[in-house]
Design a protein around this motif. Structure first.
Motif: not given
Length: 243
Positions: A136-157
């Protein structure tokens, strides 16, 4: 480590990382079910995969926000191929940006796609992955590891995706299922940035990560027989120069 004769589902397979992943898995010998909303585009990709690889494909138009459609995606795949070895939870989007200006519709769209869709697909696939001791492979994101001030909601997901994935890993790992998270930074796809332009438009070839690079990492994680690739980070080399 082999995907020969395995069966994989890739969500968000109509473009970008999803399309590249479907092609990469097929090159390694997996039969691939391609899931996304754009049937015509999926059929084009599926035809090309079958023309260039000795595998079978299945087109399963799916809106991951719809639980019934996701359940049908998994069941149709298993009915067609007789098994399921790999699920790649790739479908996702990023809209909005500034919290004060993000609409409730944009918020719900991100949550329903990036969170609900991942849950629905995982829940439907796990019983079948238990039977094959699959991956089972999930595509995460850099935004899921570090704050993303430009889009906090996307980062939270994406923080949710990582937390869910690793907790599921602890729950189903003893059943023989591998669970991996692959975290890209910017990838040159049709994924839109907060400015409204896509990353394809924003970056020149070679300037940031290409979808094929992420796809190879996903294929590596998906091909493990006994081990789990816990997490792979693929960052462009100058990423931390911004910090």
């Amino acid at each position: 480590m082999s995907l020969q004769d395995n069966v994989a589902i890739v969500t968000g397979a109509s473009a970008g990382i999803g399309e590249a992943t479907a092609r990469a898995l097929a090159r390694e010998g997996a039969n691939v079910a391609l899931a996304a909303r754009r049937r015509e585009r999926l059929e084009e990709i599926a035809d090309d995969i079958e023309a260039t690889s000795d595998v079978e494909t299945l087109v399963v138009p799916t809106d991951v926000r719809d639980e019934a459609e996701v359940e049908a995606m998994v069941e149709t795949t298993v009915e067609t191929f007789g098994r399921l070895d790999v699920l790649v939870n790739n479908a996702g989007l990023g809209v909005g940006g500034d919290v004060a200006e993000t609409t409730s519709e944009e918020y719900r769209l991100m949550m329903e796609t990036n969170v609900d869709g991942v849950f629905f697909a995982t829940q439907a696939a796990v019983p079948h992955l238990r039977e094959t001791e699959g991956n089972l492979v999930f595509v995460g994101s850099f935004a899921g590891q570090y704050p993303r001030p430009a889009n906090p909601i996307y980062a939270a997901t994406k923080w949710w995706v990582r937390g869910f994935a690793h907790s599921v890993e602890g729950q189903i790992g003893p059943d023989g299922i591998g669970v991996s998270v692959v975290n890209p930074t910017e990838v040159r796809t049709e994924f839109a940035s907060e400015s409204g332009e896509t990353f394809e438009e924003r970056f020149e070839p070679g300037e940031v990560t290409e979808p094929e690079e992420i796809a190879e990492a996903i294929a590596f994680a998906a091909s493990q027989d006994n081990s789990t690739v816990h997490e792979i980070d693929l960052y462009r080399r100058d990423k931390f120069a911004e910090w």
